[in-house]
Design a protein around this motif. Structure first.
Motif, PDB file in Angstrom:
ATOM      1  N   ILE A 139     129.294  47.518 -97.259  1.00  6.72           N
ATOM      2  CA  ILE A 139     128.382  46.700 -98.050  1.00  6.72           C
ATOM      3  C   ILE A 139     128.999  45.337 -98.342  1.00  6.72           C
ATOM      4  CG2 ILE A 139     127.213  46.532-100.286  1.00  6.72           C
ATOM      5  CD1 ILE A 139     126.833  49.601-100.099  1.00  6.72           C
ATOM      6  N   VAL A 140     130.284  45.314 -98.671  1.00  8.31           N
ATOM      7  CA  VAL A 140     130.951  44.031 -98.949  1.00  8.31           C
ATOM      8  C   VAL A 140     130.941  43.135 -97.713  1.00  8.31           C
ATOM      9  CG1 VAL A 140     133.201  42.980 -99.467  1.00  8.31           C
ATOM     10  CG2 VAL A 140     132.365  44.894-100.833  1.00  8.31           C
ATOM     11  N   ILE A 141     131.237  43.699 -96.542  1.00  9.32           N
ATOM     12  CA  ILE A 141     131.236  42.905 -95.307  1.00  9.32           C
ATOM     13  C   ILE A 141     129.834  42.401 -94.996  1.00  9.32           C
ATOM     14  CG2 ILE A 141     131.601  43.005 -92.808  1.00  9.32           C
ATOM     15  CD1 ILE A 141     133.910  44.980 -93.421  1.00  9.32           C
ATOM     16  N   ALA A 142     128.826  43.244 -95.167  1.00 11.74           N
ATOM     17  CA  ALA A 142     127.448  42.829 -94.890  1.00 11.74           C
ATOM     18  C   ALA A 142     126.984  41.735 -95.846  1.00 11.74           C
ATOM     19  CB  ALA A 142     126.518  44.037 -94.970  1.00 11.74           C
ATOM     20  N   VAL A 143     127.245  41.895 -97.130  1.00 10.30           N
ATOM     21  CA  VAL A 143     126.828  40.886 -98.110  1.00 10.30           C
ATOM     22  C   VAL A 143     127.584  39.583 -97.883  1.00 10.30           C
ATOM     23  CG1 VAL A 143     126.848  40.316-100.577  1.00 10.30           C
ATOM     24  CG2 VAL A 143     126.056  42.556 -99.822  1.00 10.30           C
ATOM     25  N   THR A 144     128.868  39.675 -97.595  1.00 10.32           N
ATOM     26  CA  THR A 144     129.647  38.465 -97.302  1.00 10.32           C
ATOM     27  C   THR A 144     129.087  37.740 -96.086  1.00 10.32           C
ATOM     28  OG1 THR A 144     131.627  39.498 -98.225  1.00 10.32           O
ATOM     29  CG2 THR A 144     131.960  37.586 -96.802  1.00 10.32           C
ATOM     30  N   LYS A 166     129.537  34.495 -85.204  1.00  9.38           N
ATOM     31  CA  LYS A 166     130.503  33.493 -84.734  1.00  9.38           C
ATOM     32  C   LYS A 166     131.935  33.814 -85.152  1.00  9.38           C
ATOM     33  CE  LYS A 166     127.350  29.582 -84.745  1.00  9.38           C
ATOM     34  NZ  LYS A 166     127.032  28.298 -85.370  1.00  9.38           N
ATOM     35  N   TYR A 167     132.099  34.314 -86.367  1.00  9.06           N
ATOM     36  CA  TYR A 167     133.449  34.410 -86.917  1.00  9.06           C
ATOM     37  C   TYR A 167     133.921  35.815 -87.283  1.00  9.06           C
ATOM     38  CZ  TYR A 167     132.578  29.448 -87.431  1.00  9.06           C
ATOM     39  OH  TYR A 167     132.257  28.135 -87.193  1.00  9.06           O
ATOM     40  N   GLY A 168     133.090  36.831 -87.107  1.00  6.00           N
ATOM     41  CA  GLY A 168     133.527  38.141 -87.532  1.00  6.00           C
ATOM     42  C   GLY A 168     133.235  39.278 -86.573  1.00  6.00           C
ATOM     43  N   CYS A 169     132.427  39.035 -85.575  1.00  5.87           N
ATOM     44  CA  CYS A 169     131.965  40.119 -84.715  1.00  5.87           C
ATOM     45  C   CYS A 169     132.880  40.309 -83.504  1.00  5.87           C
ATOM     46  CB  CYS A 169     130.547  39.842 -84.253  1.00  5.87           C
ATOM     47  SG  CYS A 169     129.888  41.141 -83.215  1.00  5.87           S
ATOM     48  N   PRO A 170     133.631  41.407 -83.450  1.00  7.55           N
ATOM     49  CA  PRO A 170     134.490  41.638 -82.298  1.00  7.55           C
ATOM     50  C   PRO A 170     133.687  41.864 -81.016  1.00  7.55           C
ATOM     51  CG  PRO A 170     134.840  43.324 -83.979  1.00  7.55           C
ATOM     52  CD  PRO A 170     133.789  42.423 -84.474  1.00  7.55           C
ATOM     53  N   THR A 171     132.532  42.484 -81.122  1.00  9.68           N
ATOM     54  CA  THR A 171     131.697  42.703 -79.941  1.00  9.68           C
ATOM     55  C   THR A 171     131.236  41.380 -79.361  1.00  9.68           C
ATOM     56  OG1 THR A 171     130.940  44.771 -80.914  1.00  9.68           O
ATOM     57  CG2 THR A 171     129.660  43.904 -79.075  1.00  9.68           C
ATOM     58  N   GLY A 172     130.863  40.452 -80.222  1.00  9.92           N
ATOM     59  CA  GLY A 172     130.455  39.127 -79.763  1.00  9.92           C
ATOM     60  C   GLY A 172     131.580  38.408 -79.037  1.00  9.92           C
ATOM     61  N   PRO A 177     140.188  23.220 -90.069  1.00  9.16           N
ATOM     62  CA  PRO A 177     141.287  24.205 -90.098  1.00  9.16           C
ATOM     63  C   PRO A 177     140.797  25.613 -90.438  1.00  9.16           C
ATOM     64  CG  PRO A 177     141.908  22.243 -91.326  1.00  9.16           C
ATOM     65  CD  PRO A 177     140.461  22.097 -90.981  1.00  9.16           C
ATOM     66  N   LEU A 178     139.819  25.718 -91.354  1.00  6.59           N
ATOM     67  CA  LEU A 178     139.276  27.023 -91.709  1.00  6.59           C
ATOM     68  C   LEU A 178     138.529  27.623 -90.519  1.00  6.59           C
ATOM     69  CD1 LEU A 178     138.706  29.237 -93.770  1.00  6.59           C
ATOM     70  CD2 LEU A 178     136.713  27.909 -94.514  1.00  6.59           C
ATOM     71  N   GLU A 179     137.784  26.798 -89.801  1.00  2.00           N
ATOM     72  CA  GLU A 179     137.062  27.287 -88.629  1.00  2.00           C
ATOM     73  C   GLU A 179     138.024  27.804 -87.567  1.00  2.00           C
ATOM     74  OE1 GLU A 179     133.750  25.981 -85.322  1.00  2.00           O
ATOM     75  OE2 GLU A 179     134.517  24.470 -86.689  1.00  2.00           O
ATOM     76  N   ARG A 180     139.100  27.082 -87.332  1.00  7.80           N
ATOM     77  CA  ARG A 180     140.099  27.541 -86.353  1.00  7.80           C
ATOM     78  C   ARG A 180     140.703  28.877 -86.766  1.00  7.80           C
ATOM     79  NH1 ARG A 180     143.680  22.854 -86.258  1.00  7.80           N
ATOM     80  NH2 ARG A 180     142.029  21.373 -86.572  1.00  7.80           N
ATOM     81  N   GLY A 181     140.955  29.028 -88.045  1.00  5.91           N
ATOM     82  CA  GLY A 181     141.499  30.295 -88.536  1.00  5.91           C
ATOM     83  C   GLY A 181     140.506  31.433 -88.416  1.00  5.91           C
ATOM     84  N   LEU A 182     139.250  31.151 -88.713  1.00  2.00           N
ATOM     85  CA  LEU A 182     138.217  32.190 -88.627  1.00  2.00           C
ATOM     86  C   LEU A 182     137.960  32.630 -87.197  1.00  2.00           C
ATOM     87  CD1 LEU A 182     135.608  30.937 -91.257  1.00  2.00           C
ATOM     88  CD2 LEU A 182     137.057  32.969 -91.399  1.00  2.00           C
ATOM     89  N   ARG A 183     138.241  31.787 -86.243  1.00  2.00           N
ATOM     90  CA  ARG A 183     138.041  32.156 -84.833  1.00  2.00           C
ATOM     91  C   ARG A 183     138.971  33.297 -84.412  1.00  2.00           C
ATOM     92  NH1 ARG A 183     133.468  30.248 -82.526  1.00  2.00           N
ATOM     93  NH2 ARG A 183     133.053  28.163 -83.303  1.00  2.00           N
ATOM     94  N   PHE A 184     140.061  33.512 -85.146  1.00  2.00           N
ATOM     95  CA  PHE A 184     140.998  34.589 -84.822  1.00  2.00           C
ATOM     96  C   PHE A 184     140.608  35.917 -85.461  1.00  2.00           C
ATOM     97  CE2 PHE A 184     143.705  30.905 -83.969  1.00  2.00           C
ATOM     98  CZ  PHE A 184     144.143  31.245 -82.708  1.00  2.00           C
ATOM     99  N   LEU A 185     139.647  35.914 -86.374  1.00  2.00           N
ATOM    100  CA  LEU A 185     139.245  37.144 -87.056  1.00  2.00           C
ATOM    101  C   LEU A 185     138.720  38.207 -86.099  1.00  2.00           C
ATOM    102  CD1 LEU A 185     139.000  38.641 -89.711  1.00  2.00           C
ATOM    103  CD2 LEU A 185     136.780  37.557 -90.044  1.00  2.00           C
ATOM    104  N   ALA A 209     133.725  52.566 -91.212  1.00  3.88           N
ATOM    105  CA  ALA A 209     133.648  52.064 -92.582  1.00  3.88           C
ATOM    106  C   ALA A 209     133.700  50.542 -92.649  1.00  3.88           C
ATOM    107  CB  ALA A 209     134.783  52.648 -93.419  1.00  3.88           C
ATOM    108  N   ILE A 210     134.105  49.890 -91.580  1.00  9.69           N
ATOM    109  CA  ILE A 210     134.136  48.429 -91.582  1.00  9.69           C
ATOM    110  C   ILE A 210     133.037  47.843 -90.700  1.00  9.69           C
ATOM    111  CG2 ILE A 210     136.569  48.252 -92.177  1.00  9.69           C
ATOM    112  CD1 ILE A 210     137.154  47.682 -89.234  1.00  9.69           C
ATOM    113  N   GLU A 211     132.060  48.655 -90.349  1.00 12.39           N
ATOM    114  CA  GLU A 211     130.919  48.217 -89.544  1.00 12.39           C
ATOM    115  C   GLU A 211     129.789  47.793 -90.485  1.00 12.39           C
ATOM    116  OE1 GLU A 211     128.584  46.988 -86.952  1.00 12.39           O
ATOM    117  OE2 GLU A 211     130.374  47.908 -86.113  1.00 12.39           O
TER     118      GLU A 211
END
Length: 123
Positions: A52-57, A71-77, A5-13, A35-37
């Motif tokens: 920095i928070v996004i990169a460390v996460t 897989k779960y956060g890159c809009p370009t991908g 379920p978490l993977e399905r949700g992350l696919r929408f990010l 600022a969110i890159e």
């Protein structure tokens, strides 16, 4: 391995990030999308906290899931996977229909709404 379920949700990010980018761009909102890159995080003194928070996460998540950000956060991908060929290039697929509908929607918005027309031409 992450729960299904978490993977399905992350696919929408990535889709949500693309929607955010389009909304900010079309409505000309005062939000710095750079600022969110996360790829600017190596410039620690110049990078913002969100970067920095996004990169460390992403790096911490990659310990558990290889290429987690890709897989779960890159809009370009996501955009690249949307247009990537999976063979059978001669067939008309759902992706082609979706691309055609998005193109028609963009053209309709461009010609119907005067403010969009002026926004596109001002640059």
């Amino acid at each position: 391995m992450i729960p299904r379920p978490l993977e399905r949700g992350l696919r929408f990010l990535p889709l949500a990030l693309i929607a955010l980018t389009l909304t900010v761009t079309i409505l000309n909102l005062p939000l710095d999308l750079a600022a969110i890159e996360p790829f600017d995080a190596y410039l620690v003194r110049a990078a913002g906290i969100a970067t920095i928070v996004i990169a460390v996460t992403g790096l911490v998540a990659a310990i558990f899931v290889p290429m987690a950000y890709c897989k779960y956060g890159c809009p370009t991908g996501m955009v690249l996977s949307f247009v990537r060929s999976h063979g059978a290039a001669d067939r008309f697929s759902r992706r082609d229909v979706a691309a055609a509908l998005l193109l028609v929607m963009a053209a309709a918005l461009y010609f119907k709404y005067d403010f969009l027309h002026h926004w596109v031409l001002r640059s």
